[in-house]
Design a protein around this motif. Structure first.
Motif, PDB file in Angstrom:
ATOM      1  N   ASN A 314       8.095  -9.375 -15.109  1.00 26.10           N
ATOM      2  CA  ASN A 314       8.325  -9.480 -13.666  1.00 26.10           C
ATOM      3  C   ASN A 314       7.040  -9.869 -12.959  1.00 26.10           C
ATOM      4  OD1 ASN A 314      11.048  -8.747 -13.649  1.00 26.10           O
ATOM      5  ND2 ASN A 314      10.541  -6.567 -13.688  1.00 26.10           N
ATOM      6  N   GLU A 315       7.183 -10.723 -11.942  1.00 22.23           N
ATOM      7  CA  GLU A 315       6.009 -11.121 -11.173  1.00 22.23           C
ATOM      8  C   GLU A 315       5.541  -9.922 -10.343  1.00 22.23           C
ATOM      9  OE1 GLU A 315       6.464 -15.656  -9.945  1.00 22.23           O
ATOM     10  OE2 GLU A 315       8.156 -14.431  -9.324  1.00 22.23           O
ATOM     11  N   ASN A 316       4.332  -9.500 -10.608  1.00 26.09           N
ATOM     12  CA  ASN A 316       3.814  -8.308  -9.938  1.00 26.09           C
ATOM     13  C   ASN A 316       2.804  -8.657  -8.861  1.00 26.09           C
ATOM     14  OD1 ASN A 316       5.362  -6.654 -11.479  1.00 26.09           O
ATOM     15  ND2 ASN A 316       3.740  -6.038 -12.867  1.00 26.09           N
ATOM     16  N   ILE A 317       2.865  -7.908  -7.784  1.00 23.67           N
ATOM     17  CA  ILE A 317       1.840  -8.017  -6.755  1.00 23.67           C
ATOM     18  C   ILE A 317       0.694  -7.099  -7.157  1.00 23.67           C
ATOM     19  CG2 ILE A 317       1.356  -7.691  -4.305  1.00 23.67           C
ATOM     20  CD1 ILE A 317       4.356  -7.904  -3.797  1.00 23.67           C
ATOM     21  N   ASN A 318      -0.485  -7.620  -7.162  1.00 24.48           N
ATOM     22  CA  ASN A 318      -1.645  -6.831  -7.570  1.00 24.48           C
ATOM     23  C   ASN A 318      -2.206  -6.088  -6.359  1.00 24.48           C
ATOM     24  OD1 ASN A 318      -3.804  -5.776  -8.943  1.00 24.48           O
ATOM     25  ND2 ASN A 318      -5.019  -7.651  -8.833  1.00 24.48           N
ATOM     26  N   LEU A 319      -1.659  -4.893  -6.099  1.00 25.13           N
ATOM     27  CA  LEU A 319      -2.087  -4.117  -4.935  1.00 25.13           C
ATOM     28  C   LEU A 319      -3.237  -3.187  -5.318  1.00 25.13           C
ATOM     29  CD1 LEU A 319       1.241  -3.048  -3.205  1.00 25.13           C
ATOM     30  CD2 LEU A 319      -0.226  -4.961  -2.673  1.00 25.13           C
ATOM     31  N   ASN A 320      -4.288  -3.253  -4.556  1.00 25.77           N
ATOM     32  CA  ASN A 320      -5.431  -2.376  -4.808  1.00 25.77           C
ATOM     33  C   ASN A 320      -6.137  -2.099  -3.482  1.00 25.77           C
ATOM     34  OD1 ASN A 320      -7.502  -0.911  -5.886  1.00 25.77           O
ATOM     35  ND2 ASN A 320      -8.592  -2.665  -6.722  1.00 25.77           N
ATOM     36  N   PHE A 321      -5.738  -0.997  -2.837  1.00 30.09           N
ATOM     37  CA  PHE A 321      -6.341  -0.638  -1.553  1.00 30.09           C
ATOM     38  C   PHE A 321      -7.727  -0.044  -1.799  1.00 30.09           C
ATOM     39  CE2 PHE A 321      -1.786  -0.410  -0.676  1.00 30.09           C
ATOM     40  CZ  PHE A 321      -1.705  -1.056   0.538  1.00 30.09           C
ATOM     41  N   LYS A 322      -8.744  -0.727  -1.341  1.00 28.56           N
ATOM     42  CA  LYS A 322     -10.116  -0.240  -1.530  1.00 28.56           C
ATOM     43  C   LYS A 322     -10.556   0.578  -0.320  1.00 28.56           C
ATOM     44  CE  LYS A 322     -11.507  -4.070  -4.502  1.00 28.56           C
ATOM     45  NZ  LYS A 322     -12.417  -5.231  -4.688  1.00 28.56           N
ATOM     46  N   TYR A 356      -8.337  15.188   4.330  1.00 29.78           N
ATOM     47  CA  TYR A 356      -8.769  14.016   3.564  1.00 29.78           C
ATOM     48  C   TYR A 356      -8.027  13.922   2.227  1.00 29.78           C
ATOM     49  CZ  TYR A 356     -11.966  11.173   0.684  1.00 29.78           C
ATOM     50  OH  TYR A 356     -12.510  10.242  -0.159  1.00 29.78           O
ATOM     51  N   GLN A 357      -7.494  12.738   1.930  1.00 30.28           N
ATOM     52  CA  GLN A 357      -6.802  12.350   0.697  1.00 30.28           C
ATOM     53  C   GLN A 357      -5.431  12.999   0.526  1.00 30.28           C
ATOM     54  OE1 GLN A 357      -9.556  12.759  -2.666  1.00 30.28           O
ATOM     55  NE2 GLN A 357     -10.079  10.601  -2.471  1.00 30.28           N
ATOM     56  N   ALA A 485       0.263   1.681  -6.202  1.00 30.10           N
ATOM     57  CA  ALA A 485      -0.925   1.428  -5.385  1.00 30.10           C
ATOM     58  C   ALA A 485      -1.231   2.614  -4.470  1.00 30.10           C
ATOM     59  CB  ALA A 485      -0.727   0.158  -4.553  1.00 30.10           C
ATOM     60  N   LEU A 486      -0.199   3.200  -3.875  1.00 27.31           N
ATOM     61  CA  LEU A 486      -0.408   4.328  -2.962  1.00 27.31           C
ATOM     62  C   LEU A 486      -0.825   5.593  -3.715  1.00 27.31           C
ATOM     63  CD1 LEU A 486       2.538   3.816  -0.427  1.00 27.31           C
ATOM     64  CD2 LEU A 486       0.136   3.195  -0.150  1.00 27.31           C
ATOM     65  N   LYS A 487      -0.311   5.764  -4.941  1.00 26.86           N
ATOM     66  CA  LYS A 487      -0.725   6.910  -5.754  1.00 26.86           C
ATOM     67  C   LYS A 487      -2.218   6.836  -6.081  1.00 26.86           C
ATOM     68  CE  LYS A 487       1.892   7.819  -9.340  1.00 26.86           C
ATOM     69  NZ  LYS A 487       2.815   7.520 -10.471  1.00 26.86           N
ATOM     70  N   GLU A 488      -2.725   5.594  -6.279  1.00 25.16           N
ATOM     71  CA  GLU A 488      -4.137   5.407  -6.642  1.00 25.16           C
ATOM     72  C   GLU A 488      -5.050   5.315  -5.411  1.00 25.16           C
ATOM     73  OE1 GLU A 488      -5.298   5.478  -9.749  1.00 25.16           O
ATOM     74  OE2 GLU A 488      -3.244   5.916 -10.380  1.00 25.16           O
ATOM     75  N   TYR A 489      -4.461   5.199  -4.231  1.00 22.37           N
ATOM     76  CA  TYR A 489      -5.224   5.031  -2.991  1.00 22.37           C
ATOM     77  C   TYR A 489      -6.144   6.231  -2.764  1.00 22.37           C
ATOM     78  CZ  TYR A 489      -5.968   4.457   2.090  1.00 22.37           C
ATOM     79  OH  TYR A 489      -6.505   4.338   3.346  1.00 22.37           O
ATOM     80  N   LYS A 490      -7.407   5.977  -2.460  1.00 22.06           N
ATOM     81  CA  LYS A 490      -8.405   7.048  -2.334  1.00 22.06           C
ATOM     82  C   LYS A 490      -8.516   7.619  -0.925  1.00 22.06           C
ATOM     83  CE  LYS A 490      -9.436   6.507  -6.631  1.00 22.06           C
ATOM     84  NZ  LYS A 490      -8.865   7.456  -7.616  1.00 22.06           N
ATOM     85  N   GLY A 491      -7.780   7.034   0.015  1.00 14.65           N
ATOM     86  CA  GLY A 491      -7.820   7.532   1.382  1.00 14.65           C
ATOM     87  C   GLY A 491      -6.691   8.517   1.654  1.00 14.65           C
ATOM     88  N   THR A 492      -6.294   8.607   2.924  1.00 16.73           N
ATOM     89  CA  THR A 492      -5.261   9.552   3.376  1.00 16.73           C
ATOM     90  C   THR A 492      -4.040   8.774   3.833  1.00 16.73           C
ATOM     91  OG1 THR A 492      -7.048  10.987   4.131  1.00 16.73           O
ATOM     92  CG2 THR A 492      -4.835  11.505   4.928  1.00 16.73           C
ATOM     93  N   ILE A 493      -2.854   9.318   3.607  1.00 15.77           N
ATOM     94  CA  ILE A 493      -1.607   8.636   3.984  1.00 15.77           C
ATOM     95  C   ILE A 493      -0.742   9.575   4.817  1.00 15.77           C
ATOM     96  CG2 ILE A 493       0.537   7.584   3.152  1.00 15.77           C
ATOM     97  CD1 ILE A 493      -0.965   6.851   0.570  1.00 15.77           C
ATOM     98  N   LEU A 494      -0.231   9.068   5.941  1.00 16.15           N
ATOM     99  CA  LEU A 494       0.843   9.721   6.684  1.00 16.15           C
ATOM    100  C   LEU A 494       1.962   8.707   6.776  1.00 16.15           C
ATOM    101  CD1 LEU A 494       2.117  11.987   8.356  1.00 16.15           C
ATOM    102  CD2 LEU A 494       0.959  11.063  10.372  1.00 16.15           C
ATOM    103  N   MET A 495       3.094   9.011   6.156  1.00 21.17           N
ATOM    104  CA  MET A 495       4.170   8.019   6.098  1.00 21.17           C
ATOM    105  C   MET A 495       5.500   8.631   6.518  1.00 21.17           C
ATOM    106  SD  MET A 495       4.665   7.771   1.970  1.00 21.17           S
ATOM    107  CE  MET A 495       5.417   9.128   1.042  1.00 21.17           C
ATOM    108  N   THR A 508       2.319  14.313  -1.494  1.00 26.79           N
ATOM    109  CA  THR A 508       1.790  15.600  -1.960  1.00 26.79           C
ATOM    110  C   THR A 508       2.165  16.729  -0.999  1.00 26.79           C
ATOM    111  OG1 THR A 508      -0.312  15.232  -0.789  1.00 26.79           O
ATOM    112  CG2 THR A 508      -0.174  14.481  -3.081  1.00 26.79           C
ATOM    113  N   ARG A 509       2.711  16.348   0.170  1.00 27.25           N
ATOM    114  CA  ARG A 509       3.147  17.356   1.152  1.00 27.25           C
ATOM    115  C   ARG A 509       4.213  16.751   2.049  1.00 27.25           C
ATOM    116  NH1 ARG A 509       0.728  19.936   6.112  1.00 27.25           N
ATOM    117  NH2 ARG A 509      -1.061  18.534   5.981  1.00 27.25           N
ATOM    118  N   ILE A 510       5.169  17.579   2.459  1.00 32.15           N
ATOM    119  CA  ILE A 510       6.223  17.169   3.383  1.00 32.15           C
ATOM    120  C   ILE A 510       5.995  17.859   4.724  1.00 32.15           C
ATOM    121  CG2 ILE A 510       8.713  17.137   3.843  1.00 32.15           C
ATOM    122  CD1 ILE A 510       8.013  15.510   1.393  1.00 32.15           C
ATOM    123  N   LEU A 511       6.050  17.072   5.807  1.00 34.40           N
ATOM    124  CA  LEU A 511       6.103  17.640   7.159  1.00 34.40           C
ATOM    125  C   LEU A 511       7.504  17.382   7.691  1.00 34.40           C
ATOM    126  CD1 LEU A 511       2.763  16.737   9.023  1.00 34.40           C
ATOM    127  CD2 LEU A 511       3.587  19.008   8.387  1.00 34.40           C
TER     128      LEU A 511
END
Length: 536
Positions: A314-322, A356-357, A485-495, A508-511
């Motif tokens: 499958n054609e993959n998108i190479n996602l890497n959030f630095k 953080y994270q 990509a989001l699992k490997e992301y080194k920052g913080t996520i609110l989604m 890692t947490r539900i609000l």
């Protein structure tokens, strides 16, 4: 009993071949998922089954007298000004017309007009009205409205409903026609968790044949018992749910790859043998004819060999959030916070702390303020404290670019630092090829918009990602890449997400918004469910 049969079905749009000799069967009460990349022809198959489109070649058989109902992903009545109750009653158009004729005959009876003939006509019409269920319309509607818990929508204009509410009303309208075969195109779009779980239970237990197009993997695991993969216009049938498909497909791909490798070894060995025999023939001249004959024999076997194609990846998108510049430990915080829209109170005297994270998923029923809260954070609401060194990247639910008349490459160039050739190369990793980079933004699909937005975000050093329903409009393959990509992301996520499979992979947490408060649950969606079960 067979309900649906597709035999050697091909479909062309102009010179583009969408379906290639598709064959499959659906039996009575089977619950079947059609999965595959966006644009592979899933919706086309549904429209062919319900005869909204015809195949270019091949045959389609539907069980005689079987009623087919289609829940379309892109309905025509989105802005219907009628109230919901009227729309549901209009489902019975033929019975409504029959009732009008009965009323006319009743009026003639009351006026004493041509009594003998009028009584005969009235009696026949009444028998037909009874036989076709005219006197149970009210109870049918009441039963389904109660089952879907949408009594509060009956007197509202359809055009003013939310996306999820419209989906449920349209589904009720289809079910009122009592179809034997139910075709559902992305039925979970816009549904909140409560609606999703109810629909899963209803569909998994209903006595109907289902064919479902969906990218909601959790939903498919709960509902279907057969999965059909459509890829490169062809079908592959798996007799189980989505998780079963994943396991079997992985084994199939590995098996095909091993068969390909073994055949390639055999081909190389045969070619080497041919070369060696010919060399022996030359060395044994003039007595080397037998070597040439053996070489020719192997060449014939090689020519007749059915050479396997190399299995396609499958054609993959190479996602890497630095994340080069990290933030402080306190990312978002507020206490005794109130949030409202006009007179509607969304959050009341609630607290929130995101560190953080953390990868936090904001959940709750539609209309409880999830998107409004994200926008308040984006707009730097003075009651919300954003931590030091926090740089925000944001993907809204509906992605709109500043200038929709620009092209993909023009938008990408605003964020990319480097040579033009490097920019073009980078865009191919996000599946924007050749002339595709000159596509105007206003012509992009939802999935293409997300891919371009992700590309632009990744050129920036964002250490906080705010994501509002990021998996809407993208296929399963792209979801899986985004998850990693989001699992490997080194920052913080609110989604914000209603995609439980996605939440389980990333969060890692539900609000959860409950009674105008933000209630925190450690872990992913399954952890949240277990916690709620223990509390009951």
């Amino acid at each position: 009993m067979l309900e649906i049969v597709l035999k050697n079905v091909n479909k062309y749009y102009g010179n583009k071949r969408v379906l290639r000799n598709v064959n499959f069967e659906v039996k009575t009460n089977e619950k079947v998922a059609l999965i595959g990349p966006n644009g592979c022809g899933k919706t086309t198959i549904l429209r062919i089954i319900c005869k909204e489109e015809n195949p270019s070649e091949g045959e389609v058989f539907i069980r005689k007298e079987a009623k087919v109902g289609l829940l379309d992903q892109y309905p025509k009545e989105e802005l219907n000004p009628l109230i919901v109750k009227r729309i549901l009653y209009d489902t019975f158009q033929e019975l409504n017309e029959l009732k009008e004729r009965l009323n006319q005959e009743e009026k003639k009876l009351q006026e004493g007009m041509d009594l003998e003939k009028t009584i005969v006509r009235y009696t026949k019409l009444q028998e037909k009205y009874i036989k076709e269920g005219g006197y149970v319309i009210d109870s049918k509607i009441d039963k389904l409205v109660a089952a879907f818990h949408v009594e509060n929508l009956l007197d509202k204009e359809f055009g003013n409903l939310s996306g999820g509410e419209k989906t449920i009303v349209r589904l009720i309208g289809i079910l009122l026609k009592e179809p034997d075969i139910l075709l559902l195109d992305e039925p979970t779009n816009h549904l909140d968790i409560t609606m999703l779980e109810w629909l899963e239970k209803y569909l998994s237990t209903c006595n109907k044949t289902l064919v479902i197009v969906s990218h909601d993997r959790y939903f498919l695991d709960k509902v279907v018992n057969k999965t059909i993969l459509i890829d490169n216009g062809e079908e592959e049938v798996f007799h189980g749910n989505y998780s079963y498909f994943l396991k079997e497909n992985e084994e199939r791909v590995m098996r095909e790859f091993n068969e390909y490798k073994n055949q390639q070894k055999q081909i190389e060995a045969m070619k080497a043998a041919i070369k060696r025999l010919k060399e022996y023939g030359k060395l044994a001249y003039p007595c080397g004819e037998k070597f040439f004959r053996r070489a020719a024999s192997i060449e014939k076997r090689l020519e007749k060999m059915d050479v396997l194609e190399k299995p396609k990846n499958n054609e993959n998108i190479n996602l890497n959030f630095k994340v080069e510049q990290r933030s402080g430990n306190d990312i978002i915080s507020f206490q005794h916070y109130n949030l409202s829209i006009g007179e509607k109170e969304l959050l009341k005297n609630t607290n929130c702390f995101i560190k953080y994270q953390e990868k936090v998923c904001l959940m709750g029923p539609n209309g409880t303020g999830k998107t409004t809260l994200i926008k308040a954070i984006m707009n730097h609401d003075p009651s919300i404290k954003i931590g030091s060194n926090v740089k925000i990247g944001y993907i809204p639910q509906n992605i709109v670019f500043e200038d929709e008349n620009q092209t993909v490459i023009e938008e990408a160039r605003k964020y990319f630092i480097g040579l033009e050739e490097h920019l073009r190369s980078a865009l191919t990793k996000f599946l924007f090829y050749a002339e595709g980079i000159y596509t105007k933004l206003n012509s992009l699909s939802g999935g293409e918009r997300l891919r371009l937005k992700l590309f632009c975000l990744m050129q920036q050093d964002n250490n906080l990602l705010l994501l509002d329903e990021p998996t809407n409009h993208i296929d399963i393959n792209t979801k899986e890449i985004l998850e990693e990509a989001l699992k490997e992301y080194k920052g913080t996520i609110l989604m914000i997400s209603h995609d439980r499979y996605f939440i389980n992979k990333v969060a890692t947490r539900i609000l959860m918004i409950e009674d105008h408060k933000l209630i925190s649950y450690v872990g992913n969606y399954e952890d949240y469910k277990r916690t709620k079960e223990r509390m009951q």
